[in-house]
Design an enzyme around this catalytic site. Structure first.
Site, PDB file in Angstrom:
ATOM      1  N   ASP A 146      28.205  50.045  39.636  1.00 54.73           N
ATOM      2  CA  ASP A 146      28.278  49.303  40.061  1.00 54.73           C
ATOM      3  C   ASP A 146      27.375  49.661  41.388  1.00 54.73           C
ATOM      4  O   ASP A 146      27.741  50.483  41.475  1.00 54.73           O
ATOM      5  CB  ASP A 146      29.203  47.897  41.450  1.00 54.73           C
ATOM      6  CG  ASP A 146      29.194  47.201  42.360  1.00 54.73           C
ATOM      7  OD1 ASP A 146      28.163  46.354  41.900  1.00 54.73           O
ATOM      8  OD2 ASP A 146      29.583  47.298  43.357  1.00 54.73           O
ATOM      9  N   SER A 147      26.663  48.048  42.057  1.00 54.24           N
ATOM     10  CA  SER A 147      25.376  49.085  43.466  1.00 54.24           C
ATOM     11  C   SER A 147      26.431  49.807  44.514  1.00 54.24           C
ATOM     12  O   SER A 147      25.776  50.015  45.272  1.00 54.24           O
ATOM     13  CB  SER A 147      24.384  48.169  43.856  1.00 54.24           C
ATOM     14  OG  SER A 147      26.146  46.649  44.755  1.00 54.24           O
ATOM     15  N   CYS A 189      28.709  44.851  37.901  1.00 54.72           N
ATOM     16  CA  CYS A 189      27.811  44.368  38.876  1.00 54.72           C
ATOM     17  C   CYS A 189      26.846  43.225  38.275  1.00 54.72           C
ATOM     18  O   CYS A 189      26.776  43.280  37.426  1.00 54.72           O
ATOM     19  CB  CYS A 189      26.605  45.277  38.845  1.00 54.72           C
ATOM     20  SG  CYS A 189      25.801  45.457  40.508  1.00 54.72           S
ATOM     21  N   GLU A 193      30.927  47.220  51.781  1.00 55.71           N
ATOM     22  CA  GLU A 193      30.197  47.954  52.002  1.00 55.71           C
ATOM     23  C   GLU A 193      30.829  49.331  52.748  1.00 55.71           C
ATOM     24  O   GLU A 193      30.829  50.588  52.455  1.00 55.71           O
ATOM     25  CB  GLU A 193      28.545  48.317  51.694  1.00 55.71           C
ATOM     26  CG  GLU A 193      28.087  47.854  50.102  1.00 55.71           C
ATOM     27  CD  GLU A 193      28.060  48.508  49.433  1.00 55.71           C
ATOM     28  OE1 GLU A 193      28.459  50.091  49.090  1.00 55.71           O
ATOM     29  OE2 GLU A 193      29.470  48.445  48.136  1.00 55.71           O
ATOM     30  N   CYS A 245      29.806  37.895  42.825  1.00 55.09           N
ATOM     31  CA  CYS A 245      29.749  38.947  42.338  1.00 55.09           C
ATOM     32  C   CYS A 245      30.458  39.948  43.104  1.00 55.09           C
ATOM     33  O   CYS A 245      32.163  39.742  43.116  1.00 55.09           O
ATOM     34  CB  CYS A 245      28.648  39.216  43.990  1.00 55.09           C
ATOM     35  SG  CYS A 245      28.429  40.685  45.053  1.00 55.09           S
ATOM     36  N   HIS A 301      31.830  42.440  44.740  1.00 57.11           N
ATOM     37  CA  HIS A 301      32.149  42.273  46.342  1.00 57.11           C
ATOM     38  C   HIS A 301      33.054  41.439  46.436  1.00 57.11           C
ATOM     39  O   HIS A 301      34.068  41.711  47.580  1.00 57.11           O
ATOM     40  CB  HIS A 301      31.075  43.093  47.151  1.00 57.11           C
ATOM     41  CG  HIS A 301      30.189  44.317  47.008  1.00 57.11           C
ATOM     42  ND1 HIS A 301      29.359  44.679  45.440  1.00 57.11           N
ATOM     43  CD2 HIS A 301      30.262  45.019  47.763  1.00 57.11           C
ATOM     44  CE1 HIS A 301      29.023  45.733  46.067  1.00 57.11           C
ATOM     45  NE2 HIS A 301      29.411  46.656  47.097  1.00 57.11           N
TER      46      HIS A 301
HETATM   47  N1  DGL Z   1      28.200  43.906  43.470  1.00 60.29           N
HETATM   48  C1  DGL Z   1      27.169  43.371  43.535  1.00 60.29           C
HETATM   49  C2  DGL Z   1      27.726  42.396  42.619  1.00 60.29           C
HETATM   50  O1  DGL Z   1      28.055  41.546  41.789  1.00 60.29           O
HETATM   51  C3  DGL Z   1      26.345  43.481  44.412  1.00 60.29           C
HETATM   52  C4  DGL Z   1      25.262  42.875  44.230  1.00 60.29           C
HETATM   53  C5  DGL Z   1      24.360  44.473  45.169  1.00 60.29           C
HETATM   54  O2  DGL Z   1      24.360  44.906  45.693  1.00 60.29           O
HETATM   55  O3  DGL Z   1      23.313  43.169  45.568  1.00 60.29           O
HETATM   56  O4  DGL Z   1      26.172  41.602  42.139  1.00 60.29           O
END
Ligand code: DGL
Length: 267
Positions: free
Chosen positions: A10-11, A73, A151, A183, A185
């Site tokens: 993931d990011s 992600c 985060e 998302c 997160h």
């Molecule tokens: N967890 C990512 C998602 O599902 C976050 C996206 C991001 O870093 O902008 O979209």
């Protein structure tokens, strides 16, 4: 090959919400997780950058001999998966906001989707939207700032609460009875989202559906682990501020070690 690990990325730390579902459904598998936290959020980065980072992480996983990849992600899915799939022979499992189950269970016929702006603007989302638009009224809501709160491991401060209320309130005013977390997160904020939305609203995410899809894809490729004991889980992060171990341990609900993600994949 069937005992090789599965790479999940993931990011940042959001994909841990998918990883925990994978762990539940596939406990015998070895799992590798990469949090690209030095570059989170992906949502405000150009598409080319997201593709470049996703490629670097997948190359890292390939070097670790993974048997499958999970793009945990939604933003990377929307920005890069179409380009990534033809580059690799490995199964690549990617995200899709849970609009289908939401549209099936909604009584009011109005559902909300919380996601990053990039996910909402993506072609994938437009296609998903069009598929269900005649069954249900879909209200997408971009939620800038929420990824950053997760985060930081800030799941319940006044600031996080205020941001969620700002995004959820307009949806409630439009008679939404189901909220999709688009998302990865956001499942870490689900208790607060549920509290703000109230008990008559259902909050759903795609984590368990993605784990089911992974299991089915591994089965089809005869890649499921045949071990009878639990697999291992290893964590990498590109974040060099030193907080990754603390945040990931908090979200994973166990004290774990985090390895620095190498800048470049060894050739
Ligand atoms: N967890 C990512 C998602 O599902 C976050 C996206 C991001 O870093 O902008 O979209």
């Amino acid at each position: 090959m069937h005992t090789n690990p599965i790479g999940v990325f993931d990011s940042g730390v959001g994909g841990l919400s998918v990883l925990r579902e994978i762990r539940k459904q596939l406990p015998e598998e070895d799992l590798l997780y990469v949090a690209d936290s030095a570059h989170a959020p992906y949502g405000d980065k150009p598409k080319e950058f997201i593709l470049e980072r996703s490629t670097a992480i997948i190359d890292f996983f390939v070097h670790q001999n993974v048997k499958a990849i999970v793009v945990a992600c939604n933003t990377a899915t929307g920005a890069a998966v179409k380009e990534l799939r033809p580059k690799y022979t490995l199964p690549i499992i990617a995200m899709e906001p849970a609009v289908k189950p939401a549209s099936e269970r909604s009584q009011t016929g109005v559902i909300g989707v919380l996601a990053t702006s990039r996910t909402i603007d993506s072609n994938n989302f437009q296609i998903l939207f069009a598929r269900f638009a005649n069954q249900v009224n879909i209200l997408p809501k971009a939620c800038p700032g929420l990824v950053e709160q997760v985060e930081r491991g800030d799941l319940c401060s006044d600031k996080t609460r205020a941001l969620i209320a700002q995004y959820v309130q307009p949806l409630l005013e439009q008679n939404v009875d189901t909220i999709v977390l688009g998302c990865t997160h956001y499942p870490f904020l689900a208790p607060l989202i549920q509290e703000i939305a109230g008990s008559s609203v259902t909050v759903i995410d795609s984590g368990s559906a993605i784990a089911r899809e992974l299991k089915s894809r591994l089965g089809k490729h005869t890649l499921l682990s045949n071990r009878s004991h639990h697999g291992s889980v290893q964590f990498w992060s590109s974040d060099v501020t030193g907080t990754a171990k603390h945040i990931i341990s908090k979200l994973w609900e166990a004290e774990i070690d985090v390895i620095n993600l190498p800048e470049r994949v060894p050739a």
